[in-house]
Design a protein around this motif. Structure first.
Motif, PDB file in Angstrom:
ATOM      1  N   ILE A  14      45.123 -52.422 -33.432  1.00 26.64           N
ATOM      2  CA  ILE A  14      43.956 -53.279 -33.587  1.00 26.64           C
ATOM      3  C   ILE A  14      43.452 -53.066 -35.005  1.00 26.64           C
ATOM      4  CG2 ILE A  14      41.732 -53.957 -32.620  1.00 26.64           C
ATOM      5  CD1 ILE A  14      44.188 -54.248 -30.774  1.00 26.64           C
ATOM      6  N   VAL A  15      44.062 -53.795 -35.926  1.00 25.91           N
ATOM      7  CA  VAL A  15      43.797 -53.586 -37.348  1.00 25.91           C
ATOM      8  C   VAL A  15      43.407 -54.884 -38.048  1.00 25.91           C
ATOM      9  CG1 VAL A  15      45.201 -51.510 -37.602  1.00 25.91           C
ATOM     10  CG2 VAL A  15      46.297 -53.755 -37.764  1.00 25.91           C
ATOM     11  N   GLN A  16      43.145 -55.918 -37.268  1.00 29.16           N
ATOM     12  CA  GLN A  16      42.623 -57.155 -37.832  1.00 29.16           C
ATOM     13  C   GLN A  16      41.340 -57.523 -37.102  1.00 29.16           C
ATOM     14  OE1 GLN A  16      45.237 -60.470 -38.427  1.00 29.16           O
ATOM     15  NE2 GLN A  16      46.905 -59.220 -39.206  1.00 29.16           N
ATOM     16  N   GLU A  61      43.827 -39.828 -44.114  1.00 25.87           N
ATOM     17  CA  GLU A  61      42.406 -40.209 -44.141  1.00 25.87           C
ATOM     18  C   GLU A  61      42.190 -41.556 -43.458  1.00 25.87           C
ATOM     19  OE1 GLU A  61      38.282 -39.876 -45.086  1.00 25.87           O
ATOM     20  OE2 GLU A  61      39.948 -38.466 -44.871  1.00 25.87           O
ATOM     21  N   LEU A  62      43.124 -42.483 -43.625  1.00 29.34           N
ATOM     22  CA  LEU A  62      43.024 -43.781 -42.938  1.00 29.34           C
ATOM     23  C   LEU A  62      42.966 -43.594 -41.427  1.00 29.34           C
ATOM     24  CD1 LEU A  62      45.592 -46.067 -44.855  1.00 29.34           C
ATOM     25  CD2 LEU A  62      43.093 -46.140 -44.974  1.00 29.34           C
ATOM     26  N   VAL A  63      43.812 -42.705 -40.931  1.00 29.78           N
ATOM     27  CA  VAL A  63      43.871 -42.471 -39.483  1.00 29.78           C
ATOM     28  C   VAL A  63      42.631 -41.717 -39.015  1.00 29.78           C
ATOM     29  CG1 VAL A  63      45.139 -41.304 -37.640  1.00 29.78           C
ATOM     30  CG2 VAL A  63      46.391 -42.502 -39.464  1.00 29.78           C
ATOM     31  N   ARG A  64      42.220 -40.739 -39.779  1.00 29.93           N
ATOM     32  CA  ARG A  64      41.109 -39.881 -39.347  1.00 29.93           C
ATOM     33  C   ARG A  64      39.774 -40.615 -39.321  1.00 29.93           C
ATOM     34  NH1 ARG A  64      37.175 -36.790 -41.326  1.00 29.93           N
ATOM     35  NH2 ARG A  64      37.576 -37.465 -43.464  1.00 29.93           N
ATOM     36  N   SER A  65      39.523 -41.473 -40.292  1.00 24.61           N
ATOM     37  CA  SER A  65      38.193 -42.073 -40.449  1.00 24.61           C
ATOM     38  C   SER A  65      38.160 -43.561 -40.129  1.00 24.61           C
ATOM     39  CB  SER A  65      37.707 -41.852 -41.895  1.00 24.61           C
ATOM     40  OG  SER A  65      37.697 -40.495 -42.221  1.00 24.61           O
ATOM     41  N   LYS A  66      39.151 -44.062 -39.419  1.00 19.08           N
ATOM     42  CA  LYS A  66      39.240 -45.506 -39.162  1.00 19.08           C
ATOM     43  C   LYS A  66      37.968 -46.046 -38.501  1.00 19.08           C
ATOM     44  CE  LYS A  66      41.613 -44.793 -34.730  1.00 19.08           C
ATOM     45  NZ  LYS A  66      40.471 -45.123 -33.892  1.00 19.08           N
ATOM     46  N   PRO A  67      37.660 -47.335 -38.698  1.00 17.01           N
ATOM     47  CA  PRO A  67      36.489 -47.934 -38.063  1.00 17.01           C
ATOM     48  C   PRO A  67      36.540 -47.795 -36.546  1.00 17.01           C
ATOM     49  CG  PRO A  67      37.451 -49.422 -39.686  1.00 17.01           C
ATOM     50  CD  PRO A  67      38.404 -48.291 -39.531  1.00 17.01           C
ATOM     51  N   GLU A  71      42.321 -49.492 -33.685  1.00 20.33           N
ATOM     52  CA  GLU A  71      43.294 -48.620 -33.017  1.00 20.33           C
ATOM     53  C   GLU A  71      44.611 -48.725 -33.780  1.00 20.33           C
ATOM     54  OE1 GLU A  71      42.882 -46.518 -30.638  1.00 20.33           O
ATOM     55  OE2 GLU A  71      40.849 -47.067 -30.028  1.00 20.33           O
ATOM     56  N   ILE A  72      45.155 -47.588 -34.180  1.00 18.26           N
ATOM     57  CA  ILE A  72      46.439 -47.566 -34.866  1.00 18.26           C
ATOM     58  C   ILE A  72      47.502 -47.090 -33.875  1.00 18.26           C
ATOM     59  CG2 ILE A  72      47.777 -46.591 -36.766  1.00 18.26           C
ATOM     60  CD1 ILE A  72      45.133 -46.222 -38.272  1.00 18.26           C
ATOM     61  N   MET A 102      48.857 -57.919 -33.133  1.00 21.45           N
ATOM     62  CA  MET A 102      47.742 -57.502 -32.285  1.00 21.45           C
ATOM     63  C   MET A 102      46.444 -58.049 -32.843  1.00 21.45           C
ATOM     64  SD  MET A 102      48.724 -53.595 -31.293  1.00 21.45           S
ATOM     65  CE  MET A 102      50.452 -53.152 -31.095  1.00 21.45           C
ATOM     66  N   LEU A 103      45.605 -58.488 -31.942  1.00 18.63           N
ATOM     67  CA  LEU A 103      44.295 -59.021 -32.312  1.00 18.63           C
ATOM     68  C   LEU A 103      43.217 -58.277 -31.554  1.00 18.63           C
ATOM     69  CD1 LEU A 103      44.886 -62.872 -32.258  1.00 18.63           C
ATOM     70  CD2 LEU A 103      44.551 -61.431 -34.257  1.00 18.63           C
ATOM     71  N   PRO A 104      42.055 -58.120 -32.168  1.00 15.22           N
ATOM     72  CA  PRO A 104      40.953 -57.485 -31.434  1.00 15.22           C
ATOM     73  C   PRO A 104      40.333 -58.448 -30.444  1.00 15.22           C
ATOM     74  CG  PRO A 104      40.207 -58.189 -33.588  1.00 15.22           C
ATOM     75  CD  PRO A 104      41.678 -58.470 -33.543  1.00 15.22           C
ATOM     76  N   ALA A 105      39.730 -57.908 -29.437  1.00 12.30           N
ATOM     77  CA  ALA A 105      38.909 -58.704 -28.527  1.00 12.30           C
ATOM     78  C   ALA A 105      37.552 -58.939 -29.190  1.00 12.30           C
ATOM     79  CB  ALA A 105      38.737 -57.956 -27.211  1.00 12.30           C
ATOM     80  N   ASP A 106      36.718 -59.750 -28.561  1.00 14.02           N
ATOM     81  CA  ASP A 106      35.362 -59.964 -29.063  1.00 14.02           C
ATOM     82  C   ASP A 106      34.584 -58.645 -29.028  1.00 14.02           C
ATOM     83  OD1 ASP A 106      35.315 -62.979 -29.348  1.00 14.02           O
ATOM     84  OD2 ASP A 106      35.973 -62.764 -27.276  1.00 14.02           O
TER      85      ASP A 106
END
Length: 803
Positions: A14-16, A61-67, A71-72, A102-106
């Motif tokens: 979930i990266v978009q 750092e990208l993995v540790r602090s992701k928004p 989800e990676i 993969m797309l995020p849900a609302d």
């Protein structure tokens, strides 16, 4: 010092739509890293030039602090030709290749946006559509991937200079936030009165405040308002106003099913419902699902029709600022029962003009691309379980492991290819499936499957490689409107995720719309078709969710499913492994009056059980191995209690005569019909005004007996019945373990939505050393069938391709 090199980094997950590219740019700025990031299809691709050690630290750092919403799932690194970058930039997205997207849900409004909504000095104070890069609509507004503003319904709104500056500022919270808007450039609330409404309503309202003030006045006076939410229109009413709820039931043709209630905040929920920490966390989650909560004593009868209140919180700003004026409110989908939820203004105006009980509608100019009902969740066994998977969860995929693991259970010696004496096997493939699969074997494209799902509570699924994309909830496939919506969304899903199915899987029921659709789809595109028995698919859905590679004892209890022997199944026990299933036991067959009316009329189930009891229902027939395949529940005390009142009713002689002569009867092993029959025998409820109502009210009676034992005979008998079913399940598992040496248990099917039954079984199974599993991410009811179908088909095709 190590030499610099260039690497291409791909991230799946979930990266978009969750602010991931701006986040990557900020981390790159922090590391003084040079390169670029872009969306490719449903992935994020990063190219950087630096030392291997610094690139590794950057990725860590990208993995540790992701928004928070991100989800990676997987990261791929590959060296490329050296690139000399001057800075780090976000570049225009690319449609991408054929890899899984993969797309995020609302995503519900985040705390930062909510704070701004109530800060008077903020430019977006009271803006009904406030959002940022980590909140706001996603799936319901997207046209195609990648997730960029021009590919969403937001393309209709040009950014003002204020929003544009934030959108392009690397250090701003709304950097590349695709749903960014404000009072000057975003959607606005609009009002349309119903000219046919019986009461005088105000028209020509201007501004959000005037519109919401007027709406709250109407609602406080017992009126009904249509309200455009994120996934479609809702109908709103005051739950404390009997006049309003009566009107709402008339509009929706919904006689007694409880309505969901939206509360302003958790503190307000606690005034009416019992709530634990897990439920509170769910209420505040970004999906904002409806949570089934046990209510406290209330001063009105409407919600007392069930011990649960479907409770949820606002998900976007417009709902918050309305609930500031009147709360709580019934928020129910704007549709007539069993019809699709309305999403477009034209549809809503047509419904409103035809119904003077709706006073008016609050709408906006942002288009909803796909309708999605609110999801429904409950907490069972200390963790959330999906009841209806839709808005806030769809279309986030599930990862399914179909690797060819070795079976290390040497005690397990079942030949899955040998048919059970009274049933055929599941799954069943086309006779020429091997020939059709040659195209799959010779193709460089990944395996892609369309799973058509079930007839009731339908969700379909499509697969790509290891990912299963579950659709939003569609409901029952009995209406032309739902069938058309189903077909349209399959095309939309396949287009959105760039999926071209090379196999199709469906239920075995020959009269399901979804079966016919799958057959026609497979024929049209010359694709292999696999049929999976309904209850086998239920068990497989749990195996898929929990990555169960070893054989399991599968217990699948529900109302109706087409059996491979032509009977109606619903109380089944299997041994399952990968794509194979063997039915080893079932609730003893009972002759029941057939037809849809018998599903609704619990008295018919009750009289059928009286008839069966009088004809030796409780006599068991152990197999030669001493293993009893016919499971019986002793309800002799319940039959004694309710026999006279049921058989004295006018049509009981006609029903009994039909049973005696075998006219319009079917053989059924349905646990759901047994629950219905017991409900009628105890005089709790004779008729299902909505699916499962009799069973729900039977559970409510049992719940009362748990809290107040010995106070009410009917409730005590209801609880005793639950305990007998629990004991029957546990005893069957013990006998099966003794015979086959298996300890992993799967519990699934709509009957296991009963909390008393489910938690009682789990406790006893664990006490006996079993390891039970059940559905979490998809529903145990028929909404999870498509996942099970996809899982079975993936394994079946994998096996066939090896031959």
């Amino acid at each position: 010092m190590a030499a610099k090199q260039s690497e291409r980094i791909k991230l799946w997950g979930i990266v978009q739509g969750v602010g991931f590219r701006p986040y990557v740019a900020k981390i790159a700025d922090k590391f003084n890293m040079k390169g670029q990031v872009l969306n490719i299809g449903g992935l994020v691709e990063i190219t950087v030039t630096d030392t291997p050690l610094r690139i590794s630290s950057f990725i860590d750092e990208l993995v540790r602090s992701k928004p928070a919403p991100a989800e990676i799932v997987h990261i791929k690194r590959e060296p490329i030709k050296y690139c000399d970058f001057d800075t780090f930039t976000i570049i225009k997205s690319d449609r991408g290749d054929n890899e899984a997207a993969m797309l995020p849900a609302d995503l519900a409004i985040c705390p930062d946006c909510l704070r701004e909504l109530y800060t008077k000095t903020d430019p977006r104070y009271q803006h009904p559509f406030i959002s940022c890069m980590i909140c706001g609509p996603r799936y319901t507004i997207i046209d195609k991937i990648p997730y960029d503003r021009e590919n969403t319904a937001m393309m209709d709104f040009s950014m003002c200079s204020f929003c544009k500056n934030q959108y392009t500022d690397l250090h701003d919270r709304r950097y590349h936030a695709q749903t960014i808007s404000c009072h000057n450039c975003g959607p606005q609330l609009l009002w349309k009165e119903n000219p046919n409404a019986s009461d005088t309503v105000i028209s020509n309202l201007e501004g959000d405040s005037e519109i919401l003030d007027n709406a709250s006045k109407i609602l406080k006076n017992g009126g009904i308002i249509a309200f455009k939410s994120v996934g479609g229109y809702n109908l709103l009413a005051d739950p404390f106003n009997d006049k309003a709820t009566a009107k709402l039931r008339h509009i929706k043709n919904r006689e007694s099913k409880p309505f969901a209630v939206m509360f302003r905040d958790v503190d307000q929920v606690k005034n009416y419902c019992s709530i634990d920490d897990i439920e509170e966390k769910l209420l505040n989650s970004s999906a904002r699902p409806i949570i089934l909560l046990e209510h406290k004593e209330l001063p009105y009868e409407e919600i007392k029709k069930s011990r649960f209140i479907g409770s949820f919180l606002p998900s976007f700003a417009a709902q918050y600022i309305l609930l500031d004026r009147i709360s709580p409110l019934i928020f129910t989908s704007a549709n007539i029962s069993d019809m699709p939820m309305i999403k477009d203004e034209g549809e809503m105006i047509e419904m409103m003009n035809g119904n003077p009980l709706i006073d008016g509608m609050i709408y906006n100019a942002r288009q909803i691309r796909v309708r999605a009902d609110d999801s429904v969740v409950r907490v069972i066994d200390g963790q959330p379980q999906m009841i209806r998977r839709s808005k806030g969860y769809a279309p986030v995929p599930l990862y399914i492991d179909i690797s060819d693991t070795k079976n290390n259970n040497n005690d397990f010696a079942i030949n899955f290819h040998q048919n059970h004496p009274d049933t055929n096997s599941s799954p069943v493939s086309d006779s020429n499936i091997t020939k059709k699969l040659k195209n799959v074997k010779n193709s460089t494209d990944p395996l892609m499957i369309l799973a058509s799902g079930s007839q009731l509570k339908n969700s379909f699924a499509v697969t790509k490689e290891h990912f299963v994309y579950m659709s939003q909830f569609f409901g029952d496939m009995d209406t032309v409107e739902n069938q058309n919506l189903y077909s349209e969304n399959i095309d939309r899903f396949c287009g959105l995720f760039r999926i071209k199915p090379n196999a199709v899987v469906c239920d075995m029921h020959p009269l399901y719309y979804t079966t016919g659709f799958a057959e026609n789809y497979a024929k049209t595109y010359n694709l292999p078709l696999i049929r999976v028995q309904h209850h086998h698919a239920h068990v497989a859905s749990v195996m898929a969710e929990n990555n169960l590679s070893q054989p399991v004892i599968g217990i699948s209890f529900d109302g109706t499913g087409y059996g491979t022997d032509g009977c109606i199944w619903g109380g089944e026990i299997f041994i399952c492994h990968k794509s194979k299933a063997k039915r080893i036991a079932h609730l003893k067959y009972v002759d029941m009056i057939g037809g849809d009316s018998s599903v609704r009329d619990a008295r018919r189930s009750a009289i059928s059980y009286i008839h069966a009891y009088d004809n030796g229902y409780l006599k068991n027939n152990p197999s030669a191995e001493g293993h009893c395949k016919d499971i019986t529940i002793d309800i002799s005390d319940i039959i004694s209690f309710g026999r006279k009142s049921l058989l004295d009713q006018p049509d009981s002689k006609l029903i009994t005569a039909a049973l005696n002569s075998g006219v319009n009867t079917v053989r059924s092993s349905s646990m759901g019909r047994l629950f219905d029959g017991v409900s009628a025998l105890l005089g709790i409820k004779n008729h299902n005004n909505y699916e499962g109502q009799c069973a729900v009210m039977l559970e409510d009676a049992a719940s009362f007996a748990k809290k107040h034992p010995g106070v009410d005979t009917v409730s005590d008998l209801a609880l005793q019945f639950h305990n007998k079913v629990i004991d029957a399940i546990v005893n069957q598992c013990i006998a099966t373990r003794k015979k086959y040496g298996l300890s992993q248990i799967v519990l699934t099917g709509g009957t296991f939505q009963n909390k008393i039954l489910m938690e009682g079984v789990l406790e006893k199974l664990r006490d006996c050393g079993f390891i039970p599993y059940y559905n979490i991410s998809v529903s145990p009811n028929d909404g999870g069938i498509a996942l099970g179908q996809a899982y079975v088909a993936m394994h079946e095709i994998q096996d066939l391709l090896k031959k």
